[in-house]
Every structure is written in C-alpha cells, then in structure tokens.
Scaffold this active site. Structure first.
Site, PDB file in Angstrom:
ATOM      1  CE  LYS A 193     -12.903 -14.944   2.927  1.00  0.00           C
ATOM      2  NZ  LYS A 193     -12.666 -14.761   4.220  1.00  0.00           N
ATOM      3  CG  ASP A 208     -15.091 -13.198   6.907  1.00  0.00           C
ATOM      4  OD1 ASP A 208     -15.143 -13.591   7.918  1.00  0.00           O
ATOM      5  OD2 ASP A 208     -14.472 -13.643   6.022  1.00  0.00           O
ATOM      6  CG  ASP A 209     -14.205  -8.370   4.635  1.00  0.00           C
ATOM      7  OD1 ASP A 209     -12.931  -9.098   4.593  1.00  0.00           O
ATOM      8  OD2 ASP A 209     -14.905  -8.443   3.532  1.00  0.00           O
ATOM      9  NE  ARG A 253     -11.039  -4.985   1.751  1.00  0.00           N
ATOM     10  CZ  ARG A 253     -11.420  -6.124   2.132  1.00  0.00           C
ATOM     11  NH1 ARG A 253     -10.703  -7.394   1.245  1.00  0.00           N
ATOM     12  NH2 ARG A 253     -11.656  -6.552   3.174  1.00  0.00           N
ATOM     13  CE1 TYR A 291     -10.164 -16.967   2.312  1.00  0.00           C
ATOM     14  CE2 TYR A 291      -8.345 -17.554   4.170  1.00  0.00           C
ATOM     15  CZ  TYR A 291      -9.633 -16.897   3.727  1.00  0.00           C
ATOM     16  OH  TYR A 291      -9.999 -15.749   4.470  1.00  0.00           O
ATOM     17  CD  GLU A 321     -15.052 -12.502   3.035  1.00  0.00           C
ATOM     18  OE1 GLU A 321     -15.850 -13.249   3.583  1.00  0.00           O
ATOM     19  OE2 GLU A 321     -14.143 -11.801   3.321  1.00  0.00           O
ATOM     20  CG  ASP A 322     -12.986  -9.453   0.229  1.00  0.00           C
ATOM     21  OD1 ASP A 322     -13.188  -9.414   1.587  1.00  0.00           O
ATOM     22  OD2 ASP A 322     -11.950 -10.002  -0.353  1.00  0.00           O
ATOM     23  CG  ASN A 379      -5.062 -11.634   3.543  1.00  0.00           C
ATOM     24  OD1 ASN A 379      -3.962 -12.284   4.203  1.00  0.00           O
ATOM     25  ND2 ASN A 379      -6.187 -11.606   4.327  1.00  0.00           N
TER      26      ASN A 379
HETATM   27  N1  LIG Z   1      -6.382 -11.338   7.896  1.00  0.00           N
HETATM   28  C1  LIG Z   1      -7.817 -11.347   7.660  1.00  0.00           C
HETATM   29  O1  LIG Z   1      -8.367 -12.142   8.346  1.00  0.00           O
HETATM   30  C2  LIG Z   1      -8.106 -10.243   6.830  1.00  0.00           C
HETATM   31  C3  LIG Z   1      -7.503  -9.208   6.346  1.00  0.00           C
HETATM   32  N2  LIG Z   1      -7.879  -8.152   5.718  1.00  0.00           N
HETATM   33  C4  LIG Z   1      -6.876  -7.480   4.809  1.00  0.00           C
HETATM   34  O2  LIG Z   1      -6.996  -6.022   5.552  1.00  0.00           O
HETATM   35  C5  LIG Z   1      -6.686  -5.219   4.352  1.00  0.00           C
HETATM   36  C6  LIG Z   1      -7.651  -4.041   4.731  1.00  0.00           C
HETATM   37  O3  LIG Z   1      -8.976  -4.585   4.559  1.00  0.00           O
HETATM   38  P1  LIG Z   1     -10.281  -3.647   4.975  1.00  0.00           P
HETATM   39  O4  LIG Z   1     -10.044  -2.766   6.301  1.00  0.00           O
HETATM   40  O5  LIG Z   1     -11.456  -4.339   4.711  1.00  0.00           O
HETATM   41  O6  LIG Z   1      -9.977  -2.185   3.952  1.00  0.00           O
HETATM   42  P2  LIG Z   1     -10.614  -1.003   4.186  1.00  0.00           P
HETATM   43  O7  LIG Z   1     -10.501  -0.563   2.679  1.00  0.00           O
HETATM   44  O8  LIG Z   1     -11.990  -0.760   4.600  1.00  0.00           O
HETATM   45  O9  LIG Z   1      -9.654  -0.050   5.016  1.00  0.00           O
HETATM   46  C7  LIG Z   1      -8.344   0.386   4.665  1.00  0.00           C
HETATM   47  C8  LIG Z   1      -7.874   1.291   5.588  1.00  0.00           C
HETATM   48  O10 LIG Z   1      -6.337   1.432   5.169  1.00  0.00           O
HETATM   49  C9  LIG Z   1      -6.026   2.663   5.233  1.00  0.00           C
HETATM   50  N3  LIG Z   1      -4.802   3.170   4.393  1.00  0.00           N
HETATM   51  C10 LIG Z   1      -4.700   2.965   3.037  1.00  0.00           C
HETATM   52  N4  LIG Z   1      -3.612   3.301   2.452  1.00  0.00           N
HETATM   53  C11 LIG Z   1      -2.860   3.356   3.779  1.00  0.00           C
HETATM   54  C12 LIG Z   1      -1.484   3.948   3.834  1.00  0.00           C
HETATM   55  N5  LIG Z   1      -0.705   4.127   2.960  1.00  0.00           N
HETATM   56  N6  LIG Z   1      -1.117   4.380   5.133  1.00  0.00           N
HETATM   57  C13 LIG Z   1      -2.140   4.326   6.046  1.00  0.00           C
HETATM   58  N7  LIG Z   1      -3.460   3.761   6.003  1.00  0.00           N
HETATM   59  C14 LIG Z   1      -3.758   3.510   4.704  1.00  0.00           C
HETATM   60  C15 LIG Z   1      -7.404   3.622   4.625  1.00  0.00           C
HETATM   61  O11 LIG Z   1      -7.365   4.998   4.896  1.00  0.00           O
HETATM   62  P3  LIG Z   1      -8.592   5.922   4.119  1.00  0.00           P
HETATM   63  O12 LIG Z   1      -9.681   5.551   5.300  1.00  0.00           O
HETATM   64  O13 LIG Z   1      -7.874   7.255   4.647  1.00  0.00           O
HETATM   65  O14 LIG Z   1      -8.564   5.610   3.004  1.00  0.00           O
HETATM   66  C16 LIG Z   1      -8.355   2.443   5.220  1.00  0.00           C
HETATM   67  O15 LIG Z   1      -8.701   3.174   6.485  1.00  0.00           O
HETATM   68  C17 LIG Z   1      -6.848  -5.871   3.260  1.00  0.00           C
HETATM   69  O16 LIG Z   1      -5.667  -6.247   2.505  1.00  0.00           O
HETATM   70  C18 LIG Z   1      -7.528  -7.156   3.595  1.00  0.00           C
HETATM   71  O17 LIG Z   1      -7.152  -8.098   2.811  1.00  0.00           O
HETATM   72  C19 LIG Z   1      -9.227  -7.767   5.583  1.00  0.00           C
HETATM   73  C20 LIG Z   1     -10.204  -8.630   6.263  1.00  0.00           C
HETATM   74  C21 LIG Z   1      -9.442  -9.720   7.038  1.00  0.00           C
HETATM   75  C1  LIG Z   2      -9.182 -12.538   4.469  1.00  0.00           C
HETATM   76  C2  LIG Z   2     -10.218 -11.739   4.308  1.00  0.00           C
HETATM   77  O1  LIG Z   2     -11.432 -11.690   4.488  1.00  0.00           O
HETATM   78  C3  LIG Z   2      -9.677 -10.628   3.329  1.00  0.00           C
HETATM   79  O2  LIG Z   2      -8.324 -10.611   3.240  1.00  0.00           O
HETATM   80  O3  LIG Z   2     -10.528  -9.819   2.904  1.00  0.00           O
HETATM   81 MG   LIG Z   3     -12.689 -10.751   2.836  1.00  0.00          MG
END
Ligand SMILES: NC(=O)C1=CN([C@@H]2O[C@H](COP(=O)(O)OP(=O)(O)OC[C@H]3O[C@@H](n4cnc5c(N)ncnc54)[C@H](OP(=O)(O)O)[C@@H]3O)[C@@H](O)[C@H]2O)C=CC1
Ligand SMILES: CC(=O)C(=O)O
Ligand SMILES: [Mg+2]
Length: 640
Positions: A259, A354-355, A241, A188, A331-332, A496
């Site tokens: 997963k 999941d996200d 993503r 993972y 997912e993603d 991540n």
């Molecule tokens: N720990 C966990 O269990 C999980 C972790 N994650 C991680 O979270 C991260 C984001 O995932 P997710 O939310 O799905 O992604 P999204 O693409 O949906 O969201 C990313 C967000 O970050 C913003 N962003 C990008 N660059 C910048 C910057 N330089 N400064 C400020 N804001 C910025 C984007 O802005 P804008 O909207 O303006 O483009 C957007 O709002 C990934 O790395 C993922 O691996 C996700 C799910 C679970």
């Molecule tokens: C953990 C997870 O689902 C992610 O980083 O997208």
């Molecule tokens: Mg994910």
C-alpha cells in the site's frame, strides 16, 4: 587499529545527508558515544562512521581504539574484529553515517547503479566498484522491465520488484510509475496476496516495523529504531483479514509495504515519509503456527484488554513521536477490531480505515459514473450486498449519505434502498438483537431470506455488490437474475485477490448478454463477447487512498471527515471522460493515476479547509497545481 579523528573528517566528507539505517539509529540512540572515525579504504576513506559507547569501552576484543599507528593507506584487515572474535565475544555492528563508496551502492535511497556519472564515481569513492559503462535511468528502466517480463510466474515478478526496491528505490518507483497498469497486479492485488501467504519462505530482508506483544511497554523505543523521523503516513495491519485470504498473522506485512509503495507511486508521497507497520499479537492460523518458516509470534491471537492495550500504546506513541498530523491508515484488520479502532481514535488522531472508508469512496465514485451509464440516479437504484463487513457496510453508509445529500431525503430513508446479506442471510429487523453494531442500521423490515439468489428474486436489485471475500458466489443464476430485473445491471465483484472474486469479468458479461456494467477489486483483462470488446474497471481503493492521503497531508489536516470521502469520490468520477463512457468504463485508466490523485487530493484538501480541519495556512490558491508540485519524482538527483 582504528584511530579517532574529528574535525578532519568533518571537512572531508561527501555532503549527502546521512540516511543509512544503522548509523542514524546509532546517532539517535547513542548521541554521547558518537565520534568520528577513519575507516579503511574498502568503505571509502572520507566517510563518517559512528562509534558506540560499547566500542569506545573496548568491547570489541580485536580493536584497539587508542592505537593510532595501525591505520594505513593499505588498510587493515579484520578491522572490526569479526574474523578474529570467537562466537561468544561481542562485536560492534559498524555502520556509516554518510553513504559513500561501497555503502552508497548498497543504500537503496541513494544508489543509482550504473547511472553514477564519472564525476560522481570520483567524488564518492566508487571507482572500481562499478564496471566502466555509464548508462541513463531510461536504459536502466528499459532493462529492468525487460527482465521482469521474462518471469512467467507472478510471484517471481513480485520478488524481482522487491529486490529492486531494496537495491535502487528511485528506479523501482520509476518502473512502477511508468508501467503502472502492468505492475500494479504485481506489487499489489492479486500477487501481494500470494506473497503474504508465502512471506515466511520468500522473506529476505525485513521491511517496515514489526511491533509484537514482546514489545509491549517499549513501543516508543521501537518507533525510535526506525531511521526516519519525518513520517507522514503509516499503514498498519494486525494481519487478521488479509484481502479475502483470512488471518495471515505477521505475514500480512506485505500489505502495508504494498500500500505504501502505491502511496509513493500513485500519490507522490516521498518513500522516506512512509512507514509500514505490522502489529503482531499472534495468529489463529494453525497452518502458520505449524510452519517452520513462519516469521511471527507462535501463539494464538491476543484479544480483549491485552490487544487493546498494545494498540493504545501504539496509537499514543505514534502521536507523541510523529505529531498530530501523521496519517495512520488501518488496513486489513478483522471487522471486530476495525470499526472499534476507527471509532475510538477517529476523534483524537488522523486515522483512516481504507477497507471501510477508502473502499466506500471508490465504489461511490463508480456508482456516480454508473448512474450516467445506466441513466438512473442513485436514489432510483436498489442496492444489494453480499457481505456485510467493513467494505459492505462502509460502502452502504456512504451511498446512503450521498443519496441523502442529492435528494434531501433523511439518512434513515436513504438507507432503506440498501440491503445486505451476510453469512446468515438477509439482514432484517427480526435479527436485530443478534447483529453486530455496524449491521444494525441495515436491518430493514422484511421476512428472513437465506441465499443470495432468493434475496435477488425478492428484492429485484439493480446494483449487486460482492464484498464477502468468498469467490465464485455470483453464479450464472445470480447474474442472469440480475439481468432479468435490470436492463443495465451494475455488478461489482470487489473481493480480493482474484481467487476470491465473486465472478470473473467474462462471466459477468457473457451471463448478462453483454448488459452488465462490471468492475472488480482485482484486475481482469478485456473480454470479447459477440464481436464487442468489454473493458472491466477495477473498483479498488487504490484509486482513492493515495490521493486522499496526499490531500490530508498537503492541507495539514488533523482529522478525517465523511465529507472528504464524498469529495474524493466526486473527484475520481469527474476524471471519467466521454471516451471512457463509450467503453463502458466506471473508472479512468490507472495510467493517468497521478493526475487523478492530484484532483482527489485537491478536492479533499478543499474540504479540509472548508471544515476548518486544515492547519497548513494560508490555503494555496490552486490546489491541483499545489498537489502536483508536492509529488515525489523518481528522477535521479546529482550528488555534489
Ligand atoms: N476492492 C476493494 O477495494 C476492496 C475489497 N475488499 C475485499 O472485500 C472482501 C471483504 O472484506 P471486508 O468487508 O473487510 O471483510 P469482513 O470480514 O469485514 O466482511 C465479510 C462479510 O462477508 C460475509 N460473508 C462471509 N462469507 C459469506 C458467505 N458465504 N455468504 C454471505 N456472506 C458471507 C461476512 O458475514 P458475517 O458477518 O456473517 O461473518 C461478513 O459480513 C475481502 O475479500 C476484501 O479483499 C475489501 C476492501 C477493499
Ligand atoms: C483492496 C483492499 O484493501 C483489500 O482487499 O483489503
Ligand atoms: Mg485492505
């Protein structure tokens, strides 16, 4: 060269139910053409084989189906005509419907390697196919973990684990369950991220189902090609993503595969009930499009109607083929599709993102623990997010829901305690017109602010959550500012893999003088600071989705409800003991994950029954015990 038999071999076959990929496939697709054939010794004399319509019609030039005289105990060389056929002649891809002998050793579901007993070696035509020694699964597991530890490069460990999964499924899960803290970072995050980036180069055997635009109009047929019928969980991605690594197209398959291996190891769902799927609509990743080893469609991503039609065909086919109660975990996906898919199918299918939802539930659980550690209720805190996408807004909404439930505050009011920064700055009312719909609830009255540090200094948050996918954004100044406004700032670096983490555990603890309550999406080792050891938690949806899915499946739930997410958070938070508190841990250790998953499953199932969404009746009296009893065991079974 091949003679046809029927009844004789029905009586003489080993009684392991047929599971080998190709054979079940052929049985389903060619029921009319299915006959039993005796095959040569190298495949075990008593195995069943399936003959296709084409083979019966003699398309294999070298095989004379009516010649009964040529099967002898000595066997027949080139019995499938593969050696003698020229390249442009058709050859039948033979397969066996009951695993035995050589094919049994190559069936990952049934293979036990050197653990086959003497009796099984006799009964299943394994004599001579294995060296003489018989060893236990314990010894096999000991040897495998020793071998995996020899690899210094994480990707090599990943590949060794994937090889094991394809060779001996039970041993793979035994290893993963027994060494979960050590192997989670291998199968993972973070290693799975690198594996996806290099998937084309390291690709050996296909895993899961690939549904591309080429299959448009034929998705149901594709589902029928999968050898299993009783699917309970599908994890599906379109690869746009992948973690914080962006668009990896078809190579995102590593994520559903990873997963689902956690669904089995952590949540106890049977591997055969799990189906990883990648929807390939192209990629906008130029490097991949130009990579000769890329495994996906070489075109830019389809969007709009073309995308929606393929997804709709997929969703419809899944429900038609597997029924109402199959769980589809998105997912993603990129956020421009993720929210719409969840909204569109949330009322007609058992879907879970999941996200958005799993991440929300795991973070809320951590915050419920943190409120005890920091001596503040959720409503006392001010929350600031860097990143306002799926993870950010999903978490924000669940926190607001929980505050509203805890305090009877209207949801609108609760939302005002939560602020989000996206790539354009703080989300505020004056940006309302241009905001994507999922950001609008977070557009509060405030002057526009650019930059995270400015937002911190203006809003003085007590909780900072990184969900932007951009690494190293929690700088020294950011962490120090958080420590200025709060005695015990909560800092969650969720992005991540590790390369995208907003800061390291070491940075969070040292820059806050050991005061931060820290957790991250990918794991960090414990940190020594001023003579004290700090153990960071892993705020990752892997804590939630396996137990959550088990709860849905065991109750026969037909829809996901937000209250189930809250129930999962409460169950996870309830597993944090005084001993964990003392270490500053927000989450219980992963080594007890099966117990944690059973509690999550029980809470989720309870909620499903309360909400009238459960179809498994009557409700079991003790849901925790029931969850435990449903869990897959990697122990070998004895074959008759
Ligand atoms: N720990 C966990 O269990 C999980 C972790 N994650 C991680 O979270 C991260 C984001 O995932 P997710 O939310 O799905 O992604 P999204 O693409 O949906 O969201 C990313 C967000 O970050 C913003 N962003 C990008 N660059 C910048 C910057 N330089 N400064 C400020 N804001 C910025 C984007 O802005 P804008 O909207 O303006 O483009 C957007 O709002 C990934 O790395 C993922 O691996 C996700 C799910 C679970
Ligand atoms: C953990 C997870 O689902 C992610 O980083 O997208
Ligand atoms: Mg994910």
């Amino acid at each position: 060269m091949i003679s046809l038999h029927t009844a004789h071999f029905l009586n003489n076959t080993p009684s392991i139910s047929g599971r080998s990929f190709g054979s079940t496939h052929l049985q389903r697709r060619c029921p009319v053409g299915m006959v039993r054939v005796a095959v040569g010794p190298s495949f075990g004399r008593s195995t069943d084989a399936v003959l296709t319509e084409e083979a019966r019609e003699g398309v294999v030039g070298a095989v004379d189906l009516d010649d009964k005289s040529t099967v002898t105990d000595a066997g027949v060389e080139d019995m499938y005509g593969e050696d003698t056929a020229t390249e442009d002649q058709l050859v039948t891809p033979w397969s066996l419907s009951v695993a035995s002998g050589y094919s049994l050793l190559r069936d990952p579901h049934y293979n036990k390697g050197l653990a086959f007993t003497e009796r099984e070696r006799d009964a299943h035509y394994l004599r001579g196919l294995l060296p003489p020694t018989v060893i236990s699964q314990d010894i096999q597991a000991k040897k495998m973990i020793h071998n995996i530890r020899q690899y210094q490069v994480p990707l090599q460990k990943y590949m060794a684990m994937m090889d094991l999964q394809e060779m001996n499924e039970k041993l793979f899960y035994r290893l993963l369950i027994d060494n979960v803290e050590e192997l989670l970072p291998v199968v993972y995050t973070p290693t799975v991220g690198e594996a996806c980036q290099k998937y084309g180069s390291i690709f050996r055997r296909p895993q899961g189902l690939f549904i591309s635009l080429k299959e448009k109009g034929k998705v149901l047929e594709v589902l029928k090609n999968w050898p299993e019928r009783h699917i309970q969980v599908i994890v599906v991605t379109d690869g746009e993503r992948i973690l914080g690594l962006g668009d990896l197209g078809c190579q995102g398959m590593g994520i559903p595969v990873g997963k689902l291996s956690l669904y089995t190891a952590l949540g106890g769902i049977r591997p055969s009930a799990c189906l990883p799927i990648t929807i390939d609509v192209g990629t906008n990743n130029e490097a991949l499009l130009n990579d000769e080893f890329y495994i996906g469609l070489r075109q830019r991503r389809a969007t709009g109607q073309e995308y929606a039609e393929l997804m709709h065909e997929f969703m419809t086919a899944v429900k038609q083929f597997y029924g109402e109660r199959v769980l589809i975990q998105f997912e993603d996906f990129a956020n421009h599709n993720a929210f719409d898919l969840l909204a569109k199918y949330g009322s007609t299918h058992l879907v879970f993102n999941d996200d958005i939802q799993g991440t929300a539930s795991v973070v809320l659980a951590g915050l419920l623990t943190a409120q005890k550690l920091a001596g503040k209720t959720l409503a006392d805190q001010t929350f600031l997010f860097l990143g306002a996408g799926e993870a950010g807004t999903g978490i924000a909404e669940l926190i607001a829901l929980e505050i509203s439930k805890q305090t009877n505050m209207p949801l609108e009011e609760a939302r005002k305690k939560i602020w989000l920064v996206d790539s354009k700055g703080l989300i505020v009312k004056s940006r309302m017109e241009s905001l994507q719909h999922f950001k609008k609830p977070w557009a509060h009255e405030h002057e526009p602010i650019k930059g995270l540090l400015n937002a911190i200094n203006s809003l003085k948050p007590t909780v900072l959550i990184g969900s932007s996918g951009v690494g190293r954004t929690f700088t020294k100044e950011v962490v120090e500012a958080m420590a200025t406004y709060s005695e015990r700032p909560v800092i969650l670096a969720l992005s991540n893999p590790t390369s995208q983490s907003e800061c390291t555990a070491e940075e969070a603890y040292t820059w806050s003088q050991g005061r931060a309550i820290f957790a991250s999406g990918s794991p960090f080792p414990p940190v020594e600071f001023e003579g004290k050891t700090f153990t960071p938690g892993q705020a990752n949806n892997a804590y939630i989705f396996p137990g959550f899915g088990l709860g849905l499946i065991m109750s026969g739930a037909i829809r996901v409800h937000d209250d189930m997410l809250l129930a999962a958070s409460e169950a996870l938070a309830s597993q944090v003991t005084e001993e964990h508190f003392a270490k500053g841990l927000l989450y219980p250790p992963f080594k007890t994950i099966r117990k944690i998953s059973a509690h999550i499953a029980a809470n989720v199932a309870t909620k499903a029954y309360e909400l009238g969404l459960a179809t498994r009746l009557p409700q079991p009296a003790n849901l925790v015990k029931y969850a435990e009893s449903c869990m897959y065991s990697p122990a070998y079974r004895s074959y008759r």
